[in-house]
Write a protein that holds these residues in place. Structure first.
Motif, mmCIF file in Angstrom:
data_model
loop_
_atom_site.group_PDB
_atom_site.id
_atom_site.type_symbol
_atom_site.label_atom_id
_atom_site.label_comp_id
_atom_site.label_asym_id
_atom_site.label_seq_id
_atom_site.Cartn_x
_atom_site.Cartn_y
_atom_site.Cartn_z
ATOM 1 N N SER A 103 13.266 2.679 -3.991
ATOM 2 C CA SER A 103 14.611 3.106 -4.381
ATOM 3 C C SER A 103 15.178 2.195 -5.461
ATOM 4 O O SER A 103 15.762 2.666 -6.441
ATOM 5 N N THR A 104 14.999 0.891 -5.291
ATOM 6 C CA THR A 104 15.484 -0.074 -6.269
ATOM 7 C C THR A 104 14.841 0.149 -7.636
ATOM 8 O O THR A 104 15.500 0.040 -8.667
ATOM 9 N N GLU A 105 13.554 0.501 -7.631
ATOM 10 C CA GLU A 105 12.827 0.728 -8.884
ATOM 11 C C GLU A 105 13.120 2.106 -9.487
ATOM 12 O O GLU A 105 12.674 2.392 -10.585
ATOM 13 N N GLY A 106 13.820 2.963 -8.736
ATOM 14 C CA GLY A 106 14.179 4.265 -9.278
ATOM 15 C C GLY A 106 13.199 5.383 -8.979
ATOM 16 O O GLY A 106 13.331 6.485 -9.513
ATOM 17 N N TRP A 107 12.235 5.153 -8.112
ATOM 18 C CA TRP A 107 11.279 6.203 -7.744
ATOM 19 C C TRP A 107 11.889 7.171 -6.733
ATOM 20 O O TRP A 107 11.557 8.358 -6.722
ATOM 21 N N LEU A 108 12.745 6.644 -5.874
ATOM 22 C CA LEU A 108 13.374 7.452 -4.823
ATOM 23 C C LEU A 108 14.888 7.349 -4.942
ATOM 24 O O LEU A 108 15.418 6.372 -5.467
ATOM 25 N N GLU A 109 15.561 8.381 -4.423
ATOM 26 C CA GLU A 109 17.018 8.349 -4.358
ATOM 27 C C GLU A 109 17.440 8.733 -2.945
ATOM 28 O O GLU A 109 16.839 9.590 -2.316
ATOM 29 N N GLN A 143 0.829 -1.202 0.000
ATOM 30 C CA GLN A 143 0.000 0.000 0.000
ATOM 31 C C GLN A 143 0.872 1.265 0.000
ATOM 32 O O GLN A 143 0.570 2.238 -0.691
ATOM 33 N N ILE A 144 1.959 1.235 0.760
ATOM 34 C CA ILE A 144 2.876 2.381 0.802
ATOM 35 C C ILE A 144 3.533 2.570 -0.567
ATOM 36 O O ILE A 144 3.569 3.682 -1.093
ATOM 37 N N VAL A 145 4.039 1.493 -1.140
ATOM 38 C CA VAL A 145 4.688 1.567 -2.449
ATOM 39 C C VAL A 145 3.713 2.113 -3.486
ATOM 40 O O VAL A 145 4.041 3.032 -4.246
ATOM 41 N N ASP A 146 2.507 1.569 -3.524
ATOM 42 C CA ASP A 146 1.513 2.012 -4.502
ATOM 43 C C ASP A 146 1.142 3.477 -4.302
ATOM 44 O O ASP A 146 0.991 4.227 -5.271
ATOM 45 N N ALA A 147 1.011 3.906 -3.050
ATOM 46 C CA ALA A 147 0.631 5.298 -2.766
ATOM 47 C C ALA A 147 1.729 6.268 -3.206
ATOM 48 O O ALA A 147 1.435 7.314 -3.799
ATOM 49 N N VAL A 148 2.977 5.937 -2.927
ATOM 50 C CA VAL A 148 4.085 6.822 -3.323
ATOM 51 C C VAL A 148 4.194 6.869 -4.844
ATOM 52 O O VAL A 148 4.343 7.946 -5.428
ATOM 53 N N ARG A 149 4.088 5.721 -5.496
ATOM 54 C CA ARG A 149 4.126 5.703 -6.963
ATOM 55 C C ARG A 149 3.046 6.603 -7.547
ATOM 56 O O ARG A 149 3.286 7.362 -8.475
ATOM 57 N N MET A 150 1.825 6.501 -7.015
ATOM 58 C CA MET A 150 0.711 7.297 -7.524
ATOM 59 C C MET A 150 0.951 8.786 -7.297
ATOM 60 O O MET A 150 0.691 9.609 -8.172
ATOM 61 N N LYS A 151 1.480 9.137 -6.131
ATOM 62 C CA LYS A 151 1.748 10.550 -5.845
ATOM 63 C C LYS A 151 2.826 11.114 -6.771
ATOM 64 O O LYS A 151 2.746 12.260 -7.185
ATOM 65 N N VAL A 152 3.810 10.309 -7.114
ATOM 66 C CA VAL A 152 4.837 10.757 -8.060
ATOM 67 C C VAL A 152 4.243 10.843 -9.464
ATOM 68 O O VAL A 152 4.432 11.833 -10.173
ATOM 69 N N ALA A 153 3.489 9.825 -9.857
ATOM 70 C CA ALA A 153 2.922 9.782 -11.208
ATOM 71 C C ALA A 153 1.936 10.922 -11.453
ATOM 72 O O ALA A 153 1.849 11.433 -12.568
ATOM 73 N N THR A 154 1.204 11.331 -10.422
ATOM 74 C CA THR A 154 0.209 12.394 -10.592
ATOM 75 C C THR A 154 0.787 13.785 -10.337
ATOM 76 O O THR A 154 0.098 14.778 -10.508
ATOM 77 N N GLY A 155 2.034 13.846 -9.903
ATOM 78 C CA GLY A 155 2.657 15.143 -9.679
ATOM 79 C C GLY A 155 2.477 15.696 -8.279
ATOM 80 O O GLY A 155 2.933 16.794 -7.969
ATOM 81 N N GLU A 156 1.811 14.948 -7.395
ATOM 82 C CA GLU A 156 1.683 15.393 -6.003
ATOM 83 C C GLU A 156 3.043 15.434 -5.320
ATOM 84 O O GLU A 156 3.279 16.268 -4.452
ATOM 85 N N LEU A 157 3.896 14.506 -5.697
ATOM 86 C CA LEU A 157 5.292 14.519 -5.269
ATOM 87 C C LEU A 157 6.124 14.777 -6.511
ATOM 88 O O LEU A 157 5.921 14.128 -7.536
ATOM 89 N N GLY A 185 18.634 11.896 3.710
ATOM 90 C CA GLY A 185 17.342 11.238 3.617
ATOM 91 C C GLY A 185 16.994 10.775 2.218
ATOM 92 O O GLY A 185 17.853 10.674 1.344
ATOM 93 N N LEU A 186 15.708 10.518 2.017
ATOM 94 C CA LEU A 186 15.207 10.026 0.741
ATOM 95 C C LEU A 186 14.452 11.128 0.016
ATOM 96 O O LEU A 186 13.674 11.861 0.620
ATOM 97 N N TYR A 187 14.682 11.191 -1.298
ATOM 98 C CA TYR A 187 14.064 12.213 -2.133
ATOM 99 C C TYR A 187 13.459 11.560 -3.369
ATOM 100 O O TYR A 187 13.918 10.496 -3.799
ATOM 101 N N VAL A 188 12.471 12.222 -3.950
ATOM 102 C CA VAL A 188 11.886 11.737 -5.187
ATOM 103 C C VAL A 188 12.937 11.882 -6.292
ATOM 104 O O VAL A 188 13.542 12.944 -6.447
ATOM 105 N N ALA A 189 13.158 10.809 -7.016
ATOM 106 C CA ALA A 189 14.169 10.792 -8.086
ATOM 107 C C ALA A 189 13.653 11.526 -9.323
ATOM 108 O O ALA A 189 12.448 11.724 -9.491
ATOM 109 N N ALA A 190 14.579 11.914 -10.181
ATOM 110 C CA ALA A 190 14.223 12.572 -11.434
ATOM 111 C C ALA A 190 13.368 11.635 -12.277
ATOM 112 O O ALA A 190 13.533 10.413 -12.228
ATOM 113 N N LYS A 191 12.475 12.232 -13.067
ATOM 114 C CA LYS A 191 11.602 11.425 -13.914
ATOM 115 C C LYS A 191 12.415 10.733 -14.991
ATOM 116 O O LYS A 191 13.281 11.328 -15.615
#
Length: 136
Positions: free
Chosen positions: A67-73, A22-36, A79-85
């Motif tokens: 992080s492994t999938e490249g969503w975070l760096e 649920q956490i992974v899916d929520a972060v992915r969605m927030k990045v994909a929609t531009g919320e993050l 700390g952890l940051y949203v990775a470049a698109k």
């Protein structure tokens, strides 16, 4: 010192997906929609675990997967940051996942008796709800 804002996600106890998923899916969605956006800092493992009242190991595993999938760096000591698109999956993998998702949707919806046009209209509506957030 820059403080991170809380990551506004909710964990549903009735959801069949594990909490980490649920956490992974929520972060992915927030990045994909531009919320993050690229460069946004995420809460620490302990911070998010406290916010969601869950085990820190669950958050750590979810963050590691993202992080492994490249969503975070990870930035050493910061700390952890949203990775470049970038395209995180190959075209073939993206197609495979789309096929799987559509197959699951069809298998779940057909027994409910909805007409295909009704289902398509609902999907279109859901995508349109996401668009304003993405363009902001």
């Amino acid at each position: 010192m820059v403080r991170t804002r809380p990551l506004m996600i909710q964990i549903a106890t009735g959801d069949p997906r594990p909490i980490g998923r649920q956490i992974v899916d929520a972060v992915r969605m927030k990045v994909a929609t531009g919320e993050l956006d690229h460069g946004d800092q995420l809460p620490s493992v302990r911070g998010l675990a406290q916010q969601l009242m869950i085990n820190p190991n669950t958050v750590a595993k979810a963050y590691a997967e993202l992080s492994t999938e490249g969503w975070l760096e990870s930035r050493q000591g910061m700390g952890l940051y949203v990775a470049a698109k970038r395209q995180r999956l190959s075209d073939a993998e993206r197609e495979r996942r789309l096929d799987d998702a559509v197959g699951r949707l069809v298998n779940d919806v057909v027994p409910l008796g909805f007409a295909p046009a009704q289902v398509q209209a609902r999907i279109t509506h859901e995508f349109q709800l996401l668009l304003p957030r993405k363009s902001a």
